[in-house]
Design a protein around this motif. Structure first.
Motif, PDB file in Angstrom:
ATOM      1  N   HIS A   1       8.756  51.310 -36.646  1.00 60.96           N
ATOM      2  CA  HIS A   1       7.380  51.341 -37.171  1.00 60.96           C
ATOM      3  C   HIS A   1       7.051  52.771 -37.570  1.00 60.96           C
ATOM      4  O   HIS A   1       7.326  53.707 -36.824  1.00 60.96           O
ATOM      5  CB  HIS A   1       6.381  50.849 -36.125  1.00 60.96           C
ATOM      6  N   TYR A   2       6.460  52.937 -38.722  1.00 58.72           N
ATOM      7  CA  TYR A   2       5.960  54.213 -39.255  1.00 58.72           C
ATOM      8  C   TYR A   2       7.028  55.292 -39.466  1.00 58.72           C
ATOM      9  O   TYR A   2       7.131  55.840 -40.548  1.00 58.72           O
ATOM     10  CB  TYR A   2       4.820  54.766 -38.379  1.00 58.72           C
ATOM     11  N   ILE A   3       7.804  55.637 -38.436  1.00 58.38           N
ATOM     12  CA  ILE A   3       8.719  56.779 -38.612  1.00 58.38           C
ATOM     13  C   ILE A   3      10.183  56.328 -38.669  1.00 58.38           C
ATOM     14  O   ILE A   3      11.093  57.126 -38.452  1.00 58.38           O
ATOM     15  CB  ILE A   3       8.537  57.828 -37.489  1.00 58.38           C
ATOM     16  N   GLY A   4      10.389  55.068 -38.981  1.00 54.40           N
ATOM     17  CA  GLY A   4      11.756  54.551 -39.044  1.00 54.40           C
ATOM     18  C   GLY A   4      12.616  55.335 -40.014  1.00 54.40           C
ATOM     19  O   GLY A   4      13.789  55.627 -39.734  1.00 54.40           O
ATOM     20  N   HIS A   5      12.043  55.690 -41.175  1.00 57.17           N
ATOM     21  CA  HIS A   5      12.818  56.422 -42.189  1.00 57.17           C
ATOM     22  C   HIS A   5      13.300  57.763 -41.630  1.00 57.17           C
ATOM     23  O   HIS A   5      14.433  58.183 -41.864  1.00 57.17           O
ATOM     24  CB  HIS A   5      11.968  56.625 -43.449  1.00 57.17           C
ATOM     25  N   THR A   6      12.437  58.442 -40.855  1.00 56.32           N
ATOM     26  CA  THR A   6      12.801  59.743 -40.281  1.00 56.32           C
ATOM     27  C   THR A   6      13.832  59.564 -39.167  1.00 56.32           C
ATOM     28  O   THR A   6      14.816  60.310 -39.093  1.00 56.32           O
ATOM     29  CB  THR A   6      11.536  60.420 -39.695  1.00 56.32           C
TER      30      THR A   6
ATOM     31  N   LEU B   1      15.987  57.192 -38.698  1.00 58.64           N
ATOM     32  CA  LEU B   1      17.306  56.814 -39.225  1.00 58.64           C
ATOM     33  C   LEU B   1      17.994  58.008 -39.884  1.00 58.64           C
ATOM     34  O   LEU B   1      19.208  58.180 -39.765  1.00 58.64           O
ATOM     35  CB  LEU B   1      17.168  55.651 -40.217  1.00 58.64           C
ATOM     36  N   ALA B   2      17.202  58.847 -40.569  1.00 61.92           N
ATOM     37  CA  ALA B   2      17.790  60.021 -41.236  1.00 61.92           C
ATOM     38  C   ALA B   2      18.247  61.052 -40.206  1.00 61.92           C
ATOM     39  O   ALA B   2      19.303  61.668 -40.349  1.00 61.92           O
ATOM     40  CB  ALA B   2      16.768  60.634 -42.188  1.00 61.92           C
ATOM     41  N   ASP B   3      17.454  61.234 -39.153  1.00 60.40           N
ATOM     42  CA  ASP B   3      17.771  62.265 -38.151  1.00 60.40           C
ATOM     43  C   ASP B   3      18.832  61.825 -37.147  1.00 60.40           C
ATOM     44  O   ASP B   3      19.382  62.658 -36.427  1.00 60.40           O
ATOM     45  CB  ASP B   3      16.500  62.646 -37.375  1.00 60.40           C
TER      46      ASP B   3
ATOM     47  N   TYR C   1      18.194  46.557 -39.399  1.00 58.42           N
ATOM     48  CA  TYR C   1      16.943  47.294 -39.212  1.00 58.42           C
ATOM     49  C   TYR C   1      15.782  46.332 -39.469  1.00 58.42           C
ATOM     50  O   TYR C   1      15.780  45.627 -40.475  1.00 58.42           O
ATOM     51  CB  TYR C   1      16.823  48.468 -40.188  1.00 58.42           C
ATOM     52  N   ARG C   2      14.815  46.373 -38.577  1.00 59.82           N
ATOM     53  CA  ARG C   2      13.618  45.542 -38.796  1.00 59.82           C
ATOM     54  C   ARG C   2      12.489  46.445 -39.299  1.00 59.82           C
ATOM     55  O   ARG C   2      12.161  47.451 -38.673  1.00 59.82           O
ATOM     56  CB  ARG C   2      13.211  44.837 -37.498  1.00 59.82           C
ATOM     57  N   ILE C   3      11.918  46.065 -40.431  1.00 58.81           N
ATOM     58  CA  ILE C   3      10.824  46.837 -41.017  1.00 58.81           C
ATOM     59  C   ILE C   3       9.604  45.940 -41.137  1.00 58.81           C
ATOM     60  O   ILE C   3       9.699  44.819 -41.633  1.00 58.81           O
ATOM     61  CB  ILE C   3      11.150  47.311 -42.456  1.00 58.81           C
TER      62      ILE C   3
ATOM     63  N   MET D   1      18.693  53.732 -46.518  1.00 56.78           N
ATOM     64  CA  MET D   1      19.537  53.889 -45.315  1.00 56.78           C
ATOM     65  C   MET D   1      20.363  52.616 -45.092  1.00 56.78           C
ATOM     66  O   MET D   1      21.552  52.680 -44.757  1.00 56.78           O
ATOM     67  CB  MET D   1      18.676  54.117 -44.076  1.00 56.78           C
ATOM     68  N   ALA D   2      19.719  51.482 -45.260  1.00 56.46           N
ATOM     69  CA  ALA D   2      20.421  50.206 -45.069  1.00 56.46           C
ATOM     70  C   ALA D   2      21.577  50.100 -46.075  1.00 56.46           C
ATOM     71  O   ALA D   2      22.671  49.633 -45.729  1.00 56.46           O
ATOM     72  CB  ALA D   2      19.450  49.035 -45.236  1.00 56.46           C
ATOM     73  N   ILE D   3      21.325  50.562 -47.293  1.00 51.54           N
ATOM     74  CA  ILE D   3      22.394  50.518 -48.312  1.00 51.54           C
ATOM     75  C   ILE D   3      23.517  51.480 -47.915  1.00 51.54           C
ATOM     76  O   ILE D   3      24.697  51.123 -47.944  1.00 51.54           O
ATOM     77  CB  ILE D   3      21.814  50.878 -49.702  1.00 51.54           C
ATOM     78  N   ARG D   4      23.122  52.702 -47.497  1.00 52.56           N
ATOM     79  CA  ARG D   4      24.133  53.701 -47.141  1.00 52.56           C
ATOM     80  C   ARG D   4      25.016  53.222 -45.997  1.00 52.56           C
ATOM     81  O   ARG D   4      26.220  53.418 -45.998  1.00 52.56           O
ATOM     82  CB  ARG D   4      23.450  55.012 -46.736  1.00 52.56           C
ATOM     83  N   TYR D   5      24.400  52.568 -44.993  1.00 51.12           N
ATOM     84  CA  TYR D   5      25.176  52.163 -43.814  1.00 51.12           C
ATOM     85  C   TYR D   5      25.638  50.698 -43.880  1.00 51.12           C
ATOM     86  O   TYR D   5      26.139  50.163 -42.899  1.00 51.12           O
ATOM     87  CB  TYR D   5      24.348  52.401 -42.548  1.00 51.12           C
TER      88      TYR D   5
END
Ligand code: SF4
Length: 413
Positions: A96-101, A103-105, A116-118, A139-143
């Motif tokens: 929730h909210y910071i999933g993008h961060t 996953l990147a970190d 991943y659940r969004i 991220m889902a595409i990359r992994y």
């Protein structure tokens, strides 16, 4: 005599299959049972223990919360520990909210998760909303991971809802606010799925859900969502509640939807009793699918409800003991006794209806009712196989059940 056709479940809706860490969801695969932990994911020991317990109870996929750096850092450790325990269970990250961060970190977390659940309503505000959603999809595409786009009634995209409400108000014959909310849920899911596909995520990497807390809303929303898309669908009533209310509401809603051929994976969201067993939601989900005839997980124990013909509780205790015994042994028996999940056992309270019911089961017993002679006929494959007497009827019957299982399923017949 003319016999009208009987009502059977509708043909399963055709959906695009999604591979979630080796478990197929949709595309005609058996409806998958999943669950979610309620431990702090950063607590590796507690989370591993609960995932293992849920898996042992029969959960085929387990979702864990990934809400902060400590949780994301724990995910690969949890994955490793489960593998060392020999538990190959796909883990889903709930963001929730910071999933993008996160996953990147935490690339090891992004790799360790099977999906991943969004929630499109909780991914960010204003201009960040689509941008952060797209970052997770990238991220889902990359992994090479699938996602679940999980819309939730309680966190519905308010911009979309307001726009639909305004358009509706300007309409000459406006629909009810409830209908507009249902429509907003569906549009939120479909819009997000379209955005994910435009970003480059294949449809066979997208599962949709649209959870609400009222039975009629769930039936209405999923019926329409199923009509408008061919994505694999995750069913679940959100905030189903505690105890029997949560079970009844989930079974009523999902039973009707499944009967209509809709649904590729289910979760029963029960509020656990304080100190209660989280695995209960897995057992309820399995039982729902099993009683509806969609899947078989554990042998069925049919027990009569009891009535004035028996004042003893022996048959209730025996039915409970046999059921617990069968469920406890299933993790081992699944491999040792292929097909044992199809076994049917009957435990009846008296000889008025008991023998008839027992004959329909693979193995059944009729315990003596009030005033009946203290003898318990046992039926195997429809034929009387003997009569148990004395104080150890229950134990003797348990032995007979074990023998039957060994003989019938022991060689994989
Ligand atoms: S099997 Fe006997 S005790 Fe059980 S409900 Fe039927 S009549 Fe009553």
């Amino acid at each position: 005599m003319t016999i009208s056709p009987f009502v059977d479940p509708q043909t399963r809706r055709s959906s695009v299959a999604v591979d979630v860490g080796g478990v197929l969801v949709g595309g005609g695969a058996p409806v998958v049972v999943q669950s979610m932990t309620n431990t702090d994911t950063a607590d590796v020991d507690a989370t591993v223990a609960q995932v293992a317990a849920l898996h042992r109870a029969g959960s085929e996929i387990v979702r864990i919360t990934v809400d902060r750096d400590e949780s994301a850092a724990a995910v690969p450790k949890i994955r490793d520990r489960l593998e060392r325990l020999g538990l190959d269970i796909p883990l889903i990250g709930d963001f929730h909210y910071i999933g993008h961060t996160l996953l990147a970190d935490h690339p090891a977390c992004a790799e360790a998760l099977a999906k991943y659940r969004i929630n499109p309503g909780n991914v960010g505000f204003k201009d960040k909303k689509d941008r952060q959603f797209i970052e997770i999809i990238e991220m889902a595409i990359r992994y090479s991971k699938p996602v679940r786009i999980g819309v939730n009634w309680g966190s519905l995209d308010q911009v979309l809802l307001t726009r639909l409400m305004d358009e509706n108000a300007a309409n000459g014959s406006p629909l009810s606010a409830r209908d507009i909310t249902r429509e907003a849920i569906i549009q939120s899911a479909l819009h997000s799925a379209a955005l994910a596909e435009e970003t480059g995520l294949a449809r066979n990497r997208i599962i949709l859900s649209a959870k609400v807390s009222q039975v009629q809303d769930l039936i209405a929303v999923y019926s329409e969502l199923a009509r408008r898309s061919d994505h694999a669908l995750h069913l679940g009533l959100t905030e189903a509640g505690m105890g029997s209310k949560g079970i009844v509401a989930s079974a009523a809603a999902m039973g009707i939807i499944l009967q209509a051929g809709i649904g590729d994976t289910i979760r029963v969201s029960l509020t656990p009793e304080p100190g209660g067993d989280r695995s209960r939601e897995v057992i309820v989900a399995q039982e729902l699918l099993q009683v509806m005839g969609f899947r078989q997980f554990v042998p069925v124990v049919a027990a009569c409800p009891g009535c004035g013909r028996t004042t003893s509780t022996v048959f209730q205790q025996l039915a409970r003991t046999i059921e617990d015994d069968l469920r406890r042994n299933m993790p081992l028996w699944r491999d040792k006794y292929p097909g044992v999940e199809g076994l049917q056992v009957a435990v009846m309270g008296c000889i008025v209806n008991g023998p008839g019911e027992s004959k329909h089961a693979d193995i059944g017993i009729s315990l003596p009712g009030t005033g009946e002679s203290p003898a318990a006929p046992v039926f195997i494959d429809g034929k009387k196989a003997g009569t148990l007497r004395g104080p150890k009827i229950a134990e003797d019957f348990q032995v007979m059940v074990a023998d039957y299982i060994e003989k019938r399923f022991g060689k994989g017949e």
